[in-house]
Design a protein around this motif. Structure first.
Motif, PDB file in Angstrom:
ATOM      1  N   ALA A   1      44.465  53.247  28.992  1.00 34.65           N
ATOM      2  CA  ALA A   1      44.157  51.969  28.336  1.00 34.65           C
ATOM      3  C   ALA A   1      44.702  51.896  26.912  1.00 34.65           C
ATOM      4  O   ALA A   1      44.614  52.863  26.159  1.00 34.65           O
ATOM      5  CB  ALA A   1      42.645  51.752  28.328  1.00 34.65           C
ATOM      6  N   VAL A   2      45.247  50.733  26.553  1.00 34.01           N
ATOM      7  CA  VAL A   2      45.734  50.527  25.184  1.00 34.01           C
ATOM      8  C   VAL A   2      44.976  49.397  24.470  1.00 34.01           C
ATOM      9  O   VAL A   2      45.262  49.085  23.322  1.00 34.01           O
ATOM     10  CB  VAL A   2      47.256  50.215  25.156  1.00 34.01           C
ATOM     11  N   GLY A   3      44.009  48.799  25.148  1.00 31.64           N
ATOM     12  CA  GLY A   3      43.278  47.663  24.577  1.00 31.64           C
ATOM     13  C   GLY A   3      42.371  48.057  23.424  1.00 31.64           C
ATOM     14  O   GLY A   3      41.963  49.217  23.287  1.00 31.64           O
ATOM     15  N   GLU A   4      42.051  47.061  22.624  1.00 28.07           N
ATOM     16  CA  GLU A   4      41.132  47.247  21.498  1.00 28.07           C
ATOM     17  C   GLU A   4      39.717  47.548  22.019  1.00 28.07           C
ATOM     18  O   GLU A   4      38.960  48.308  21.428  1.00 28.07           O
ATOM     19  CB  GLU A   4      41.125  45.933  20.709  1.00 28.07           C
ATOM     20  N   TYR A   5      39.375  46.945  23.149  1.00 26.28           N
ATOM     21  CA  TYR A   5      38.086  47.168  23.821  1.00 26.28           C
ATOM     22  C   TYR A   5      38.329  47.524  25.281  1.00 26.28           C
ATOM     23  O   TYR A   5      39.379  47.188  25.845  1.00 26.28           O
ATOM     24  CB  TYR A   5      37.187  45.924  23.730  1.00 26.28           C
ATOM     25  N   ILE A   6      37.352  48.212  25.864  1.00 24.92           N
ATOM     26  CA  ILE A   6      37.475  48.642  27.267  1.00 24.92           C
ATOM     27  C   ILE A   6      36.295  48.104  28.063  1.00 24.92           C
ATOM     28  O   ILE A   6      35.139  48.191  27.633  1.00 24.92           O
ATOM     29  CB  ILE A   6      37.542  50.188  27.359  1.00 24.92           C
ATOM     30  N   GLY A   7      36.608  47.545  29.235  1.00 22.71           N
ATOM     31  CA  GLY A   7      35.575  47.081  30.164  1.00 22.71           C
ATOM     32  C   GLY A   7      35.801  47.690  31.535  1.00 22.71           C
ATOM     33  O   GLY A   7      36.884  48.229  31.814  1.00 22.71           O
ATOM     34  N   PHE A   8      34.793  47.610  32.388  1.00 21.14           N
ATOM     35  CA  PHE A   8      34.881  48.176  33.738  1.00 21.14           C
ATOM     36  C   PHE A   8      34.425  47.136  34.760  1.00 21.14           C
ATOM     37  O   PHE A   8      33.474  46.386  34.511  1.00 21.14           O
ATOM     38  CB  PHE A   8      33.985  49.412  33.855  1.00 21.14           C
ATOM     39  N   VAL A   9      35.108  47.118  35.897  1.00 18.27           N
ATOM     40  CA  VAL A   9      34.689  46.259  37.008  1.00 18.27           C
ATOM     41  C   VAL A   9      34.744  47.107  38.273  1.00 18.27           C
ATOM     42  O   VAL A   9      35.643  47.938  38.427  1.00 18.27           O
ATOM     43  CB  VAL A   9      35.624  45.024  37.132  1.00 18.27           C
ATOM     44  N   ASP A  10      33.783  46.935  39.170  1.00 19.87           N
ATOM     45  CA  ASP A  10      33.844  47.588  40.478  1.00 19.87           C
ATOM     46  C   ASP A  10      34.660  46.713  41.418  1.00 19.87           C
ATOM     47  O   ASP A  10      34.570  45.477  41.365  1.00 19.87           O
ATOM     48  CB  ASP A  10      32.437  47.804  41.044  1.00 19.87           C
ATOM     49  N   ALA A  11      35.434  47.334  42.297  1.00 25.84           N
ATOM     50  CA  ALA A  11      36.444  46.614  43.079  1.00 25.84           C
ATOM     51  C   ALA A  11      35.863  45.626  44.088  1.00 25.84           C
ATOM     52  O   ALA A  11      36.578  44.765  44.584  1.00 25.84           O
ATOM     53  CB  ALA A  11      37.354  47.614  43.788  1.00 25.84           C
ATOM     54  N   ASP A  12      34.573  45.739  44.415  1.00 25.27           N
ATOM     55  CA  ASP A  12      33.995  44.758  45.349  1.00 25.27           C
ATOM     56  C   ASP A  12      33.182  43.692  44.608  1.00 25.27           C
ATOM     57  O   ASP A  12      32.524  42.868  45.228  1.00 25.27           O
ATOM     58  CB  ASP A  12      33.148  45.438  46.440  1.00 25.27           C
ATOM     59  N   ASP A  13      33.235  43.698  43.278  1.00 26.51           N
ATOM     60  CA  ASP A  13      32.533  42.684  42.473  1.00 26.51           C
ATOM     61  C   ASP A  13      33.553  41.688  41.902  1.00 26.51           C
ATOM     62  O   ASP A  13      34.761  41.851  42.069  1.00 26.51           O
ATOM     63  CB  ASP A  13      31.764  43.348  41.322  1.00 26.51           C
ATOM     64  N   TYR A  14      33.061  40.679  41.195  1.00 28.21           N
ATOM     65  CA  TYR A  14      33.964  39.737  40.531  1.00 28.21           C
ATOM     66  C   TYR A  14      33.262  39.162  39.303  1.00 28.21           C
ATOM     67  O   TYR A  14      32.055  39.370  39.111  1.00 28.21           O
ATOM     68  CB  TYR A  14      34.409  38.625  41.486  1.00 28.21           C
ATOM     69  N   VAL A  15      34.039  38.482  38.448  1.00 26.19           N
ATOM     70  CA  VAL A  15      33.492  37.979  37.177  1.00 26.19           C
ATOM     71  C   VAL A  15      33.834  36.498  36.989  1.00 26.19           C
ATOM     72  O   VAL A  15      34.782  35.981  37.585  1.00 26.19           O
ATOM     73  CB  VAL A  15      34.024  38.792  35.967  1.00 26.19           C
ATOM     74  N   GLU A  16      33.053  35.836  36.122  1.00 25.61           N
ATOM     75  CA  GLU A  16      33.345  34.449  35.740  1.00 25.61           C
ATOM     76  C   GLU A  16      34.703  34.393  35.016  1.00 25.61           C
ATOM     77  O   GLU A  16      35.104  35.365  34.370  1.00 25.61           O
ATOM     78  CB  GLU A  16      32.278  33.925  34.768  1.00 25.61           C
ATOM     79  N   SER A  17      35.358  33.235  35.074  1.00 27.33           N
ATOM     80  CA  SER A  17      36.703  33.121  34.481  1.00 27.33           C
ATOM     81  C   SER A  17      36.694  33.305  32.955  1.00 27.33           C
ATOM     82  O   SER A  17      37.683  33.714  32.367  1.00 27.33           O
ATOM     83  CB  SER A  17      37.336  31.779  34.839  1.00 27.33           C
ATOM     84  N   ASP A  18      35.548  33.018  32.309  1.00 22.89           N
ATOM     85  CA  ASP A  18      35.497  33.182  30.844  1.00 22.89           C
ATOM     86  C   ASP A  18      34.773  34.468  30.430  1.00 22.89           C
ATOM     87  O   ASP A  18      34.417  34.638  29.267  1.00 22.89           O
ATOM     88  CB  ASP A  18      34.800  31.970  30.197  1.00 22.89           C
ATOM     89  N   TYR A  19      34.560  35.376  31.395  1.00 20.62           N
ATOM     90  CA  TYR A  19      33.744  36.573  31.151  1.00 20.62           C
ATOM     91  C   TYR A  19      34.267  37.379  29.954  1.00 20.62           C
ATOM     92  O   TYR A  19      33.541  37.643  28.999  1.00 20.62           O
ATOM     93  CB  TYR A  19      33.721  37.435  32.414  1.00 20.62           C
ATOM     94  N   TYR A  20      35.539  37.771  30.008  1.00 18.99           N
ATOM     95  CA  TYR A  20      36.050  38.648  28.949  1.00 18.99           C
ATOM     96  C   TYR A  20      36.315  37.902  27.641  1.00 18.99           C
ATOM     97  O   TYR A  20      36.223  38.496  26.567  1.00 18.99           O
ATOM     98  CB  TYR A  20      37.266  39.445  29.434  1.00 18.99           C
TER      99      TYR A  20
END
Length: 313
Positions: free
Chosen positions: A81-100
């Protein structure tokens, strides 16, 4: 492009839901993201599905490794990872379009190292929301973290997940914070205990943008083989070196650990008595009998009986 958020997604045989997950990520309103998929030796079409999307979106990075478990996969992602912040998602889940976008703006605007939000879970098409019991939309300083979050980590499991948080990369890298390898259970909790030890400011959002997909019956499928009690006992008996850096007294830590352990035993008693095809009633009954006759369980029930009967039927 300066990457604001690196999202790490460990993948193992997730072809059924992987498309939903990827679509929810590539359609994020925050464009400056990278999506690191660590394919952990999948035997289904997971790799094929990721490649198809990666050909069209350069923010998708695919790393293939032999099956080594979720902790190794996430650690590989953190290193990449090279991002300023790090997040995690599980491959069978999903997020809202404005989540990050929401998480990133909140953590930046409030000058915090970690931001946390609530989530929604889905089981058989039914949706329920999980609300964490903390004051929302307010910065928690080091004293708040010591007084409220540290005891909660010892006593409860519901803050353990990593996918409802965003972590400042420098905190993880500077303190060499990784997921522990070789644990069957509780690796997320240990990662968070380490991360929050070095966190001076965090923020709880009044927002639920993560969708956790629960697979029906997964907890009860082959309960004897999984030996949940042995895992719970290991967690109870472990003394984390991070606790030494915390301001909580030793006897309070022991009490909180014991209450958590006993509540897990109560929960397991229920799980082991749910009928399932793989385990006979007699075997499940003997398992529960051995569990409640364990000397640590007996000793702690006698000491903390009043604590654990609160709000119980």
């Amino acid at each position: 492009m300066d990457v604001k958020v690196s999202v790490i997604i460990p993948v193992y045989n997730c072809e059924k839901y992987l498309g939903d997950c990827i679509e929810s990520l590539i359609n994020q309103t925050l464009q400056e993201c990278e999506f690191i998929f660590v394919n952990d030796g999948s035997k289904d079409k997971s790799e094929e599905i990721i490649k198809k999307y990666a050909d069209k979106d350069e923010r998708i990075i695919l790393i293939n490794q032999k099956n080594s478990g979720v902790s190794v996969a996430r650690n590989v992602g953190i290193k990449k990872a090279v991002g300023e912040y790090i997040g995690f998602v599980d491959a069978d889940d999903y997020v809202e379009s404005d989540y990050y976008e929401k998480l990133y703006n909140t953590v930046k605007n409030n000058n915090c190292s970690i931001v946390i939000c609530d989530w929604k879970s889905q089981l058989n098409g039914k949706e329920s929301e999980f609300i964490l019991p903390f004051t929302k939309n307010k910065v928690m300083n080091k004293k708040d973290i010591e007084d409220k979050i540290y005891p909660f980590f010892i006593k409860e499991d519901s803050l353990n997940s990593v996918w409802n948080k965003l972590y400042e990369s420098s905190i993880l890298n500077n303190n060499k914070i990784e997921f522990p390898i070789g644990l069957d259970l509780g690796e997320d909790g240990l990662f968070n205990v380490r991360a929050f030890t070095y966190c001076n400011r965090c923020f709880f959002m009044d927002y639920s943008g993560y969708f956790y997909r629960e697979v029906d019956g997964s907890a009860t499928r082959n309960v004897i083989k999984k030996d949940y009690f042995k895992r719970a006992l290991n967690v109870y008996e472990s003394n984390l070196k991070e606790y030494d850096k915390w301001s909580i007294k030793k006897d309070e830590i022991e009490k909180l650990k014991a209450i958590k352990f006993l509540n897990v035993v109560i929960g397991l008693t229920y799980i082991y008595f749910v009928p399932n095809e793989n385990n006979k009633l007699k075997d499940r009954y003997l398992y529960v009998k051995n569990m409640i006759n364990n000397e640590e369980v007996s000793r702690n029930i006698n000491i903390y009986y009043e604590e654990i009967i609160k709000n119980k039927g």
